[in-house]
Enzyme design. Structure first.
Site, PDB file in Angstrom:
ATOM      1  N   ASP A  54      -1.276   1.332  -4.478  1.00 36.24           N
ATOM      2  CA  ASP A  54      -2.195   0.274  -4.934  1.00 36.24           C
ATOM      3  C   ASP A  54      -3.579   0.841  -5.257  1.00 36.24           C
ATOM      4  O   ASP A  54      -4.521   0.089  -5.527  1.00 36.24           O
ATOM      5  CB  ASP A  54      -2.290  -0.874  -3.918  1.00 36.24           C
ATOM      6  CG  ASP A  54      -2.883  -0.450  -2.596  1.00 36.24           C
ATOM      7  OD1 ASP A  54      -2.565   0.655  -2.121  1.00 36.24           O
ATOM      8  OD2 ASP A  54      -3.684  -1.223  -2.028  1.00 36.24           O
TER       9      ASP A  54
ATOM     10  N   ASP B  96      -6.087   2.260  -3.796  1.00 37.28           N
ATOM     11  CA  ASP B  96      -7.363   2.121  -3.073  1.00 37.28           C
ATOM     12  C   ASP B  96      -7.698   3.403  -2.307  1.00 37.28           C
ATOM     13  O   ASP B  96      -8.809   3.556  -1.816  1.00 37.28           O
ATOM     14  CB  ASP B  96      -7.392   0.885  -2.153  1.00 37.28           C
ATOM     15  CG  ASP B  96      -6.300   0.870  -1.105  1.00 37.28           C
ATOM     16  OD1 ASP B  96      -5.390   1.740  -1.157  1.00 37.28           O
ATOM     17  OD2 ASP B  96      -6.338  -0.015  -0.229  1.00 37.28           O
TER      18      ASP B  96
ATOM     19  N   ASP C 279      -2.652   6.341  -3.902  1.00 40.37           N
ATOM     20  CA  ASP C 279      -1.529   5.660  -3.253  1.00 40.37           C
ATOM     21  C   ASP C 279      -1.080   4.519  -4.189  1.00 40.37           C
ATOM     22  O   ASP C 279      -1.712   4.287  -5.230  1.00 40.37           O
ATOM     23  CB  ASP C 279      -1.895   5.214  -1.823  1.00 40.37           C
ATOM     24  CG  ASP C 279      -2.792   4.006  -1.771  1.00 40.37           C
ATOM     25  OD1 ASP C 279      -3.543   3.792  -2.739  1.00 40.37           O
ATOM     26  OD2 ASP C 279      -2.759   3.269  -0.774  1.00 40.37           O
TER      27      ASP C 279
ATOM     28  N   SER D 201       0.818  -1.207   0.000  1.00 39.16           N
ATOM     29  CA  SER D 201       0.000   0.000   0.000  1.00 39.16           C
ATOM     30  C   SER D 201       0.859   1.267   0.000  1.00 39.16           C
ATOM     31  O   SER D 201       1.686   1.438  -0.877  1.00 39.16           O
ATOM     32  CB  SER D 201      -0.967  -0.039   1.183  1.00 39.16           C
ATOM     33  OG  SER D 201      -1.903   1.003   1.083  1.00 39.16           O
TER      34      SER D 201
END
Ligand code: MG
Length: 452
Positions: free
Chosen positions: A245, A247, A243, A101
């Protein structure tokens, strides 16, 4: 060497230090054994963010799954919500996301999803964890080993779903000028594709999925100063930051002002509640803005412990029309039960198109809160004593103890909770008056000092 973190949300560590391919293979085998013992023999899909270590970990994880006799569907570099969508679309037994993340490039991690696209609840996560720790995997013989297949263009499936919940023509008619900063993570390619489909003029910043993060990847104010300048220079109507990833989404307004991640969910909720009413879900650390928006339309907000899976589960149980977390994570179950920056971008643009108002004005209309987040060292014992003491202090508060303790006061709230991953306590305070916020901050500090 720091300890490898194995929590209910998966595994996170430092490549070449405490996270190696052998570990990923063993974790994959443990997850595969868990799935097969649950009677699930369908393939497992694997996606990864753009970190250079992603391919290595994904291959190792896939090997572990195949050693148990499960087939693997390789999604390549995709966003975390894309994996949540593809698990269900492809009828998979589960999914795996290789991502750390918002952590820096040295890190990587493994996040598991069940066949509903949601991370396993605590008891199931514990079962997988103990299978991994005890090495209780059940490898198959040569003829039964799984195979790996590449999935073509999962991005398009994700983007088509997002486009299906907004009025593409009305957004495109506005011709919004947008700056997109994807920090060279997984969100750049689908982010550009989505914004092009919505007729936006895009200034691309760090949209190549190289995994070489152009700045500290967490989309916070201090890390997005360049984006603020770029929005002003481009005379854009809005700046988006994902960010790695993708999400989470943070927003910069038309004046180059970082408006804060808390606003992302609130703006999405504003749009949804303009169109319908019903329940929403948010974690206990999320701003009251969403409660204000929901209550104006006769809706209510269900509060959950922090963690995407908790919010997603509450949304499904209560058929919520919107939900998410205050860190810029928006969940719309029509798309999938995972926080999704693509959904968030489309919704905010739709809100701007529908109201004809700039995003800064929309944010000011729903804002006015003063939020303060901090953390301090505390072990479990100290944390319990701090919470007990706080209960004696804030006697007029409505108390929710489902995740640490949230004190809802007439003029604000305080959430005290321990971290899942480090011996610290987090304190989140929100009021409408900065002076009052300061009073609450010092009240918490006093309690802390008394406990020692
Ligand atoms: Mg993330």
């Amino acid at each position: 060497m720091p300890e490898l973190i194995i929590s209910i949300s998966g595994m996170r560590g430092i490549i070449g230090d405490n996270l190696h391919p052998e570990i990923a293979a063993r974790y994959g085998a443990a997850f595969g054994t868990f799935l097969k013992e649950s009677g699930k023999n369908a393939p497992v899909c694997i996606g990864r963010d753009s970190r250079p270590s992603g391919s290595m970990l994904a291959s190792a994880l896939a090997s572990g799954l195949m050693s148990i006799g499960l087939n693997v569907l390789d999604l390549g570099i995709v966003t975390t919500p894309t994996v949540g969508i593809m698990v269900r679309r492809l009828g998979c037994a589960g999914g795996v996301v290789i991502t750390a993340s918002h952590n820096p490039i040295e890190y990587n991690g493994i996040k598991l999803l069940l066949d509903n696209g949601i991370a396993p609840a605590k008891p199931l996560a514990e079962q997988i964890r103990s299978k991994y720790l005890e090495g209780k995997s059940k490898p198959v013989s040569s003829i039964d080993c799984g195979k790996i297949t590449l999935v073509e263009d999962p991005d398009s499936i994700h983007i088509d779903k997002v486009l299906s919940i907004v009025d593409v023509d009305s957004i495109a008619a506005c011709g919004f000028k947008v700056v997109l900063d994807s920090v060279n993570g997984a969100g750049g390619r689908p982010g550009v594709h989505l914004l092009q489909s919505l007729g936006c003029q895009i200034t691309q910043v760090n949209t190549e999925p190289t995994g070489i993060f152009a700045h500290t990847p967490e989309p916070t104010a201090e890390n997005l100063k360049d984006l603020c300048t770029q929005v002003t220079q481009a005379q854009a109507g809005i700046g988006f930051a994902q960010d790695p990833d993708a999400d989470r989404l943070a927003i910069v307004d038309e004046a180059g002002r970082y408006i804060g991640e808390e606003y992302t969910l609130a703006l999405a909720a504003k749009l949804v509640y303009m169109e319908k009413t019903g329940s929403a879900a948010a974690n206990l650390s999320t701003s009251r803005m969403i409660d204000d928006i929901a209550s104006k339309r006769g809706g209510r907000v269900i509060r959950t412990p922090v963690g995407e899976a908790n919010v997603a589960q509450a949304m499904i149980e209560n058929q919520c029309i919107i939900g998410g977390e205050g860190n810029g994570g928006v969940i719309d179950l029509r798309i999938g039960p995972v926080r999704d920056s693509l959904v968030a971008m489309a919704m905010v643009l739709q809100l701007m198109a529908k109201t004809g108002k700039p995003v800064g004005v929309l944010a000011d209309e729903i804002g006015g809160y003063d939020m303060h987040k901090s953390k301090f060292p505390a072990d479990m014992q100290q944390a319990c004593r701090i919470i007990e003491k706080a209960k004696e202090t804030f006697t007029n508060a409505k108390v929710d103890e489902s995740d640490g303790c949230r004190f809802d006061l007439p003029d604000g709230w305080i959430h005290l909770r321990t971290s899942n991953t480090e011996p610290v306590m987090r304190s989140i305070i929100e009021t409408r008056n900065p002076e009052l916020t300061k009073q609450y901050i010092s009240a918490v500090e006093q309690i802390r000092n008394q406990i020692g």
